[in-house]
Design an enzyme around this catalytic site. Sequence first.
Site, mmCIF file in Angstrom:
data_model
loop_
_atom_site.group_PDB
_atom_site.id
_atom_site.type_symbol
_atom_site.label_atom_id
_atom_site.label_comp_id
_atom_site.label_asym_id
_atom_site.label_seq_id
_atom_site.Cartn_x
_atom_site.Cartn_y
_atom_site.Cartn_z
ATOM 1 N N GLU A 99 -26.835 -2.190 -19.467
ATOM 2 C CA GLU A 99 -26.897 -2.631 -20.811
ATOM 3 C C GLU A 99 -28.598 -2.504 -21.092
ATOM 4 O O GLU A 99 -28.835 -1.973 -22.202
ATOM 5 C CB GLU A 99 -26.509 -3.891 -21.253
ATOM 6 C CG GLU A 99 -24.804 -3.790 -21.574
ATOM 7 C CD GLU A 99 -23.917 -3.928 -20.449
ATOM 8 O OE1 GLU A 99 -24.657 -4.127 -19.307
ATOM 9 O OE2 GLU A 99 -22.843 -3.623 -20.592
ATOM 10 N N HIS A 102 -16.345 -13.959 -22.588
ATOM 11 C CA HIS A 102 -15.859 -12.753 -23.390
ATOM 12 C C HIS A 102 -15.637 -13.081 -24.899
ATOM 13 O O HIS A 102 -14.878 -12.266 -25.556
ATOM 14 C CB HIS A 102 -14.789 -12.124 -22.875
ATOM 15 C CG HIS A 102 -14.799 -11.286 -21.656
ATOM 16 N ND1 HIS A 102 -15.162 -11.864 -20.342
ATOM 17 C CD2 HIS A 102 -15.177 -9.993 -21.304
ATOM 18 C CE1 HIS A 102 -15.348 -10.957 -19.503
ATOM 19 N NE2 HIS A 102 -15.377 -9.680 -19.987
#
Lengths: 432, 367
Positions: free
Chosen positions: B90, B159
């Site tokens: 990322e 998450h």
Amino acid sequence: MAFSTTTANFTSQPFSFNAPSPTSHVKLLITPTSASPFFGSTRKLRLPSSSIFNLHRRSGTVVGVSQVVKEKKPKSTLNLLITKEEGLELYEDMVLGRAFEDMCAQMYYRGKMFGFVHLYNGQEAVSTGFIKLLKQQDSVVSTYRDHVHALSKGVPARAVMSELFGKTTGCCRGQGGSMHMFSREHNLLGGFAFIGEGIPVATGAAFTSKYKREVLKEADCDHVTLAFFGDGTCNNGQFFECLNMAALWKLPIVFVVENNLWAIGMSHLRATSDPQIYKKGPAFGMPGIHVDGMDVLKVRDVAKEAIARARRGDGPTLVECETYRFRGHSLADPDELRDPAEKARYAARDPIAALKKYIIENNLTSEAELKAIDKKIDEVLEDAVEFADESPLPPRSQLLENVFADPKGFGIGPDGRYRCEDPKFTQGTAHV
Amino acid sequence: MLGVVRQKMLGQSLPKIRPVVSVLRSYSSAAKQMTVRDALNSALDEEMSADPKVFLMGEEVGEYQGAYKISKGLLDKYGPERVRDTPITEAGFAGIGVGAAYYGLKPVVEFMTFNFSMQAIDHIINSAAKSNYMSAGQMSVPIVFRGPNGAAAGVGAQHSQCYAAWYASCPGLKVLTPYSSEDARGLLKAAIRDPDPVVFLENELLYGESFPVSDEVLDSSFCLPIGKAKIERVGRDVTITAFSKMVGHALKAAEILEKDGIDAEVINLRSIRPLDRSTINASVRKTNRLITVEEGFPQHGVGAEICASVVEESFAYLDAPVERIAGADIPMPYAANLERMAVPQVEDIVRAAKRACYRSVPLAAAA
């Protein structure tokens, strides 16, 4: 994955890169699809032998400059590494870098400059050796130690000095500061305070160069990007992420490690499991080269090949330059942890003194001409300081400018119109 | 009863009178139905075809057709150079996107969920958001960071976080939160065309939901303005602000409240940064009561900012304290019943609205 279909085009692509010295004819004996001869240090390169390439092999180990100068005593003038013009250009650039940084220290202690200032004294060979080989459209991405990278890339000394003084005539209008030098005109993409932050940005710039050529079909786009960073950064995750992606997508980038052995007060040897950074290149599928970063001619030699490799489309290179910073990490660093003997050893290898010696001994020009360059640089700097001193501070209205490219991003005011459309918007307080 | 209400949308007027509550799917006689997933896909498709500088980059966006199938079909259409599958890096690929944006390309960087954007947050904030300012306008960053945000179903604490408040506090960024398919299409197109970094927070649970879309929305030049909220339901008694999935909850709550004689105005914020304070304040000045609804953590959240804005600008108009409904101040639990308790539900909004109207006991319907 279907990425590598276009690599075949690269080897046949002619590059318009003009290189007068004989080393430009070195074609590394590899094709993009072949696996191994290239992965590793320059010692494994199959190169025709000549005194030039002895130098290549020698650059795989650390040698003192004095040794190198002895070996470089030319057998004949044909074996000189640089012409007179090149020598003068390199000398002038390095002297500019050194004198500028010394002037920064002076100005800092006089209170004209403030905040974090990181000086580059001692490392000029790396900046000059690499950046002077670039074209205007090639990009350079740096760290907070970016003044000299900016100067080498062509940003005028006046603009850099004004920026450091925080004046509106600076290259970033006083909004960036010492650690954030940007110049669209010279393709200097910063100036990043976080270590490792510039590496992905540089990889993105290289990505754009390739994208423009392949997708947007701008066939002559062969811009190369150089990413400069230090030894401490080589333990950071982003470094490895970008080595991987640059090699995976064969991006036209050169990763230049300025290994000055110290990350503030943390010795490279205490922080790194394997201190030989150039070895990390082959782990990702790109060549890793170690070079003496106190010798501008050696750096330039390696840089030529790495940049040519990128421009050809053969992909990235990792170059580790062993160098040293004569001053502390920043002007606020008391620099107590480094051994004075180590400092003295490197001071004896001062890159400017070494180049001067080379130029004089090979009769490229006279000492008087070099002194004239010194004087010229002094004048340039005096002018830069004067210019910066006399420049105005940014006006209040500049506070809210440039936050967005589209200032409608400041939203809608209480009257229902976009705030930026209110002519008094920038006169008000900072409350948005 | 309701009657027919003319929808008032700031800056945009529809040529016909639309039914107020878009959740009622049976009102679709004139309009087509489109899922949010298709809306995003079509927006990406159209913007990529219109401008060759737009490219998509992220994990599984290519051959996998998108982790949530948002980028389905794009690899076949545009090829692997424009729909880039990345390694799991990322920080690396967000930074690559910024570097590409410096040179005028328009990357759309997908995070599989915005939780993973924390690995790249240095680039979103320090190199994307701040570059235009630090370089005094020389380096603008026309990048879009998009992906699902907030809680899904049973995915656990790492998450499920909502990042609207964090990103919205950063100058230099624009933060958008679409709800319906119309929002998704219009705002994504606006984001891609925008010259500044945009954080585009979608919601995984909304991807499969269908909404009616008019022909205007389906047109390839359709674009919504950034910074303008939408009044989804006009009302008189209490203002409920919400974004993303919570808009659906707020609309359902409004239906329930209506039966108790409370006419709620529901504002779909659409844009968290810049926040449409003007619409919110105008609404509060009309209804005199405010409830903010969000899914994220309560402290320093979007609701806190809205409350502060209303206190600053419309204090004299408030008849009741501002009610702030947010997710529970805990990491998201896994157990289904606990998760339900940790996220705002329709009943929470109804209760809060009644508190704001000082009516804990339902009254007979008043005119």
